[in-house]
Design a protein around this motif. Structure first.
Motif, PDB file in Angstrom:
ATOM      1  N   TRP A  79       0.834  -1.200   0.000  1.00  0.00           N
ATOM      2  CA  TRP A  79       0.000   0.000   0.000  1.00  0.00           C
ATOM      3  C   TRP A  79       0.873   1.255   0.000  1.00  0.00           C
ATOM      4  O   TRP A  79       0.654   2.181  -0.760  1.00  0.00           O
ATOM      5  CB  TRP A  79      -0.947  -0.014   1.205  1.00  0.00           C
ATOM      6  CG  TRP A  79      -1.851   1.166   1.260  1.00  0.00           C
ATOM      7  CD1 TRP A  79      -3.048   1.319   0.629  1.00  0.00           C
ATOM      8  CD2 TRP A  79      -1.620   2.386   1.985  1.00  0.00           C
ATOM      9  NE1 TRP A  79      -3.580   2.558   0.908  1.00  0.00           N
ATOM     10  CE2 TRP A  79      -2.722   3.232   1.743  1.00  0.00           C
ATOM     11  CE3 TRP A  79      -0.604   2.842   2.815  1.00  0.00           C
ATOM     12  CZ2 TRP A  79      -2.829   4.503   2.304  1.00  0.00           C
ATOM     13  CZ3 TRP A  79      -0.701   4.108   3.367  1.00  0.00           C
ATOM     14  CH2 TRP A  79      -1.810   4.918   3.108  1.00  0.00           C
ATOM     15  N   VAL A  80       1.882   1.276   0.860  1.00  0.00           N
ATOM     16  CA  VAL A  80       2.785   2.428   0.922  1.00  0.00           C
ATOM     17  C   VAL A  80       3.516   2.597  -0.408  1.00  0.00           C
ATOM     18  O   VAL A  80       3.623   3.709  -0.939  1.00  0.00           O
ATOM     19  CB  VAL A  80       3.794   2.285   2.089  1.00  0.00           C
ATOM     20  CG1 VAL A  80       4.888   3.333   2.012  1.00  0.00           C
ATOM     21  CG2 VAL A  80       3.078   2.357   3.424  1.00  0.00           C
ATOM     22  N   ARG A 120       1.544   4.352  -3.154  1.00  0.00           N
ATOM     23  CA  ARG A 120       1.159   5.754  -2.972  1.00  0.00           C
ATOM     24  C   ARG A 120       1.895   6.678  -3.935  1.00  0.00           C
ATOM     25  O   ARG A 120       1.303   7.520  -4.573  1.00  0.00           O
ATOM     26  CB  ARG A 120       1.410   6.228  -1.525  1.00  0.00           C
ATOM     27  CG  ARG A 120       0.696   5.431  -0.455  1.00  0.00           C
ATOM     28  CD  ARG A 120      -0.793   5.688  -0.271  1.00  0.00           C
ATOM     29  NE  ARG A 120      -1.633   5.604  -1.328  1.00  0.00           N
ATOM     30  CZ  ARG A 120      -2.583   4.721  -1.761  1.00  0.00           C
ATOM     31  NH1 ARG A 120      -2.943   3.889  -1.343  1.00  0.00           N
ATOM     32  NH2 ARG A 120      -3.294   4.690  -2.711  1.00  0.00           N
ATOM     33  N   ILE A 172       7.993   7.836  -2.221  1.00  0.00           N
ATOM     34  CA  ILE A 172       7.861   7.324  -0.849  1.00  0.00           C
ATOM     35  C   ILE A 172       8.622   6.007  -0.748  1.00  0.00           C
ATOM     36  O   ILE A 172       8.416   5.099  -1.554  1.00  0.00           O
ATOM     37  CB  ILE A 172       6.383   7.116  -0.468  1.00  0.00           C
ATOM     38  CG1 ILE A 172       5.648   8.452  -0.493  1.00  0.00           C
ATOM     39  CG2 ILE A 172       6.273   6.446   0.899  1.00  0.00           C
ATOM     40  CD1 ILE A 172       4.161   8.330  -0.285  1.00  0.00           C
ATOM     41  N   PRO A 183       9.345   3.064   1.992  1.00  0.00           N
ATOM     42  CA  PRO A 183       9.150   2.515   3.338  1.00  0.00           C
ATOM     43  C   PRO A 183      10.458   1.924   3.860  1.00  0.00           C
ATOM     44  O   PRO A 183      11.277   1.435   3.086  1.00  0.00           O
ATOM     45  CB  PRO A 183       8.106   1.423   3.127  1.00  0.00           C
ATOM     46  CG  PRO A 183       8.256   1.015   1.709  1.00  0.00           C
ATOM     47  CD  PRO A 183       8.720   2.247   0.964  1.00  0.00           C
TER      48      PRO A 183
END
Length: 82
Positions: free
Chosen positions: A54-55, A58, A62, A64
């Motif tokens: 999900w991250v 985005r 981004i 993680p």
């Protein structure tokens, strides 16, 4: 998802002082964890993989930074890319 009762945590555990592990917050958050587990099962992945995917979805800017001290978790986290 592993903390079902704050009383089960040892005395010095910092989570004892965090609002998300207190009273109604804990109950609500455990419900959200169950939803996350259900979504992950539907996607045939772990909840951690789903969260990382999900991250990653985005934005490409981004990145993680999951932490682990176990090799099998590192490999599991890396599989979230796919």
């Amino acid at each position: 998802g592993k903390v079902a009762d704050i009383a089960a945590l040892r005395a010095g555990d910092a989570r004892r002082n965090m609002p998300r592990f207190q009273g109604d917050n804990l109950c609500r958050n455990l419900g959200l964890v169950e939803e996350l587990r259900a979504h992950a099962a539907a996607e045939n992945c772990t909840p951690a993989q789903l969260a990382l995917a999900w991250v990653l979805a985005r934005a490409s800017s981004i990145v993680p930074i999951p932490g682990t001290s176990h090799r099998h978790r590192l490999e599991e986290n890396a599989a979230a890319v796919s």
